[in-house]
Design a protein around this motif. Structure first.
Motif, PDB file in Angstrom:
ATOM      1  N   LYS A 159       0.839  -1.298   0.081  1.00  0.00           N
ATOM      2  CA  LYS A 159      -0.018  -0.088  -0.106  1.00  0.00           C
ATOM      3  C   LYS A 159       0.770   1.052   0.071  1.00  0.00           C
ATOM      4  CE  LYS A 159      -3.779  -2.187   2.507  1.00  0.00           C
ATOM      5  NZ  LYS A 159      -4.529  -2.090   3.721  1.00  0.00           N
ATOM      6  N   THR A 160       0.347   2.197  -0.579  1.00  0.00           N
ATOM      7  CA  THR A 160       1.082   3.543  -0.612  1.00  0.00           C
ATOM      8  C   THR A 160       0.846   4.289   0.714  1.00  0.00           C
ATOM      9  OG1 THR A 160      -0.762   4.705  -1.582  1.00  0.00           O
ATOM     10  CG2 THR A 160       0.737   3.889  -3.103  1.00  0.00           C
ATOM     11  N   ASN A 161       1.784   5.307   0.940  1.00  0.00           N
ATOM     12  CA  ASN A 161       1.501   5.974   2.216  1.00  0.00           C
ATOM     13  C   ASN A 161       0.299   6.831   2.356  1.00  0.00           C
ATOM     14  OD1 ASN A 161       3.922   5.093   3.043  1.00  0.00           O
ATOM     15  ND2 ASN A 161       5.121   7.133   2.692  1.00  0.00           N
ATOM     16  N   GLU A 162      -0.248   7.449   1.186  1.00  0.00           N
ATOM     17  CA  GLU A 162      -1.669   8.165   0.981  1.00  0.00           C
ATOM     18  C   GLU A 162      -2.671   6.972   1.567  1.00  0.00           C
ATOM     19  OE1 GLU A 162      -4.199  10.338  -2.115  1.00  0.00           O
ATOM     20  OE2 GLU A 162      -2.108  10.420  -2.312  1.00  0.00           O
ATOM     21  N   VAL A 163      -2.635   5.857   1.072  1.00  0.00           N
ATOM     22  CA  VAL A 163      -3.760   4.911   1.271  1.00  0.00           C
ATOM     23  C   VAL A 163      -3.699   4.364   2.817  1.00  0.00           C
ATOM     24  CG1 VAL A 163      -4.366   2.391   0.951  1.00  0.00           C
ATOM     25  CG2 VAL A 163      -3.741   3.752  -1.023  1.00  0.00           C
ATOM     26  N   LEU A 164      -2.473   4.288   3.233  1.00  0.00           N
ATOM     27  CA  LEU A 164      -2.028   3.946   4.618  1.00  0.00           C
ATOM     28  C   LEU A 164      -2.463   5.011   5.563  1.00  0.00           C
ATOM     29  CD1 LEU A 164       1.460   2.250   4.671  1.00  0.00           C
ATOM     30  CD2 LEU A 164      -1.011   1.132   5.197  1.00  0.00           C
ATOM     31  N   ARG A 165      -2.480   6.400   5.233  1.00  0.00           N
ATOM     32  CA  ARG A 165      -2.958   7.267   6.137  1.00  0.00           C
ATOM     33  C   ARG A 165      -4.493   7.417   6.253  1.00  0.00           C
ATOM     34  NH1 ARG A 165       1.513  10.035   3.332  1.00  0.00           N
ATOM     35  NH2 ARG A 165       3.091  10.437   4.625  1.00  0.00           N
ATOM     36  N   VAL A 166      -5.140   7.015   4.955  1.00  0.00           N
ATOM     37  CA  VAL A 166      -6.729   7.015   5.283  1.00  0.00           C
ATOM     38  C   VAL A 166      -7.021   5.901   5.824  1.00  0.00           C
ATOM     39  CG1 VAL A 166      -8.726   6.556   3.543  1.00  0.00           C
ATOM     40  CG2 VAL A 166      -6.737   8.182   2.732  1.00  0.00           C
ATOM     41  N   GLU A 167      -6.500   4.760   5.456  1.00  0.00           N
ATOM     42  CA  GLU A 167      -6.741   3.831   6.553  1.00  0.00           C
ATOM     43  C   GLU A 167      -6.414   3.809   7.806  1.00  0.00           C
ATOM     44  OE1 GLU A 167      -5.376  -1.032   6.774  1.00  0.00           O
ATOM     45  OE2 GLU A 167      -5.314  -0.100   4.891  1.00  0.00           O
ATOM     46  N   LEU A 168      -5.432   4.561   8.410  1.00  0.00           N
ATOM     47  CA  LEU A 168      -5.015   4.607   9.749  1.00  0.00           C
ATOM     48  C   LEU A 168      -6.204   5.650  10.409  1.00  0.00           C
ATOM     49  CD1 LEU A 168      -3.175   4.775  11.885  1.00  0.00           C
ATOM     50  CD2 LEU A 168      -1.886   6.948  11.013  1.00  0.00           C
ATOM     51  N   GLU A 169      -6.798   6.559   9.592  1.00  0.00           N
ATOM     52  CA  GLU A 169      -7.727   7.659   9.969  1.00  0.00           C
ATOM     53  C   GLU A 169      -9.099   6.793  10.279  1.00  0.00           C
ATOM     54  OE1 GLU A 169      -9.074  10.460  11.902  1.00  0.00           O
ATOM     55  OE2 GLU A 169      -6.996  10.585  11.095  1.00  0.00           O
TER      56      GLU A 169
ATOM     57  N   ARG B 124      -8.478   4.664  13.308  1.00  0.00           N
ATOM     58  CA  ARG B 124      -8.528   5.576  14.581  1.00  0.00           C
ATOM     59  C   ARG B 124      -9.922   5.959  15.095  1.00  0.00           C
ATOM     60  NH1 ARG B 124      -3.689   9.524  13.179  1.00  0.00           N
ATOM     61  NH2 ARG B 124      -1.711   8.281  14.151  1.00  0.00           N
ATOM     62  N   ARG B 125     -10.842   6.002  14.007  1.00  0.00           N
ATOM     63  CA  ARG B 125     -12.260   6.309  14.264  1.00  0.00           C
ATOM     64  C   ARG B 125     -12.882   5.186  14.867  1.00  0.00           C
ATOM     65  NH1 ARG B 125     -14.050   7.899   9.100  1.00  0.00           N
ATOM     66  NH2 ARG B 125     -12.651   9.609   9.271  1.00  0.00           N
ATOM     67  N   GLU B 126     -12.673   4.061  14.123  1.00  0.00           N
ATOM     68  CA  GLU B 126     -13.391   2.663  14.702  1.00  0.00           C
ATOM     69  C   GLU B 126     -12.927   2.586  16.115  1.00  0.00           C
ATOM     70  OE1 GLU B 126     -12.783  -0.556  12.191  1.00  0.00           O
ATOM     71  OE2 GLU B 126     -13.015   0.373  10.417  1.00  0.00           O
TER      72      GLU B 126
ATOM     73  N   ARG C 164      -7.232  -5.326  19.042  1.00  0.00           N
ATOM     74  CA  ARG C 164      -6.660  -5.652  17.586  1.00  0.00           C
ATOM     75  C   ARG C 164      -6.618  -4.346  16.597  1.00  0.00           C
ATOM     76  NH1 ARG C 164     -10.079 -10.234  18.275  1.00  0.00           N
ATOM     77  NH2 ARG C 164     -11.721  -9.172  17.538  1.00  0.00           N
ATOM     78  N   LEU C 165      -7.539  -3.433  16.871  1.00  0.00           N
ATOM     79  CA  LEU C 165      -7.645  -2.006  16.053  1.00  0.00           C
ATOM     80  C   LEU C 165      -6.219  -1.208  16.544  1.00  0.00           C
ATOM     81  CD1 LEU C 165     -11.184  -0.939  16.038  1.00  0.00           C
ATOM     82  CD2 LEU C 165      -9.884  -1.788  13.890  1.00  0.00           C
ATOM     83  N   LYS C 166      -5.918  -1.155  17.736  1.00  0.00           N
ATOM     84  CA  LYS C 166      -4.885  -0.668  18.455  1.00  0.00           C
ATOM     85  C   LYS C 166      -3.530  -1.086  17.814  1.00  0.00           C
ATOM     86  CE  LYS C 166      -2.467   0.820  22.782  1.00  0.00           C
ATOM     87  NZ  LYS C 166      -2.493   0.720  24.086  1.00  0.00           N
ATOM     88  N   ASP C 167      -3.444  -2.557  17.736  1.00  0.00           N
ATOM     89  CA  ASP C 167      -2.384  -2.821  17.134  1.00  0.00           C
ATOM     90  C   ASP C 167      -2.006  -2.645  15.506  1.00  0.00           C
ATOM     91  OD1 ASP C 167      -1.637  -4.372  19.474  1.00  0.00           O
ATOM     92  OD2 ASP C 167      -2.481  -6.436  18.952  1.00  0.00           O
ATOM     93  N   LYS C 168      -3.322  -2.866  15.038  1.00  0.00           N
ATOM     94  CA  LYS C 168      -3.294  -2.565  13.453  1.00  0.00           C
ATOM     95  C   LYS C 168      -2.611  -0.847  13.155  1.00  0.00           C
ATOM     96  CE  LYS C 168      -6.723  -5.434  11.715  1.00  0.00           C
ATOM     97  NZ  LYS C 168      -8.266  -5.578  11.297  1.00  0.00           N
ATOM     98  N   ILE C 169      -3.320  -0.054  14.084  1.00  0.00           N
ATOM     99  CA  ILE C 169      -2.697   1.339  14.141  1.00  0.00           C
ATOM    100  C   ILE C 169      -1.170   1.605  14.469  1.00  0.00           C
ATOM    101  CG2 ILE C 169      -2.930   3.305  15.361  1.00  0.00           C
ATOM    102  CD1 ILE C 169      -6.103   2.841  15.774  1.00  0.00           C
ATOM    103  N   ALA C 170      -0.649   0.840  15.272  1.00  0.00           N
ATOM    104  CA  ALA C 170       0.481   0.828  15.672  1.00  0.00           C
ATOM    105  C   ALA C 170       1.433   0.230  14.407  1.00  0.00           C
ATOM    106  CB  ALA C 170       1.051   0.020  16.800  1.00  0.00           C
TER     107      ALA C 170
END
Length: 74
Positions: free
Chosen positions: A10-20, A23-25, A56-62
């Protein structure tokens, strides 16, 4: 069409969107847990399930944050 699940593809831009989104979830789960505890309507199994999902979400975020943070050679 399915998006790639491998983080390295994944590109950094995609990762930033996924990260947001993650975080919301995470915030939504936290709010749900607090609401259930305050009302006293949740059983322990439900709370444990929600807390595990939150972890699990926290781990993915990290993982994504580590990928987005540049390595600094000291």
């Amino acid at each position: 069409m399915n998006a790639p699940t491998d983080i390295s593809m994944k590109t950094n831009e995609v990762l930033r969107v996924e990260l947001e989104v993650l975080r919301r979830e995470h915030r939504d789960l936290d709010d749900a847990i607090h609401a259930l505890v305050e009302k006293g309507t949740a059983d322990q199994f439900t709370l444990q399930r929600l807390k595990r999902s939150k972890l699990r979400l926290k781990d993915k975020i990290a993982i994504i944050e580590d990928r987005l943070t540049p390595d600094i050679i000291a």
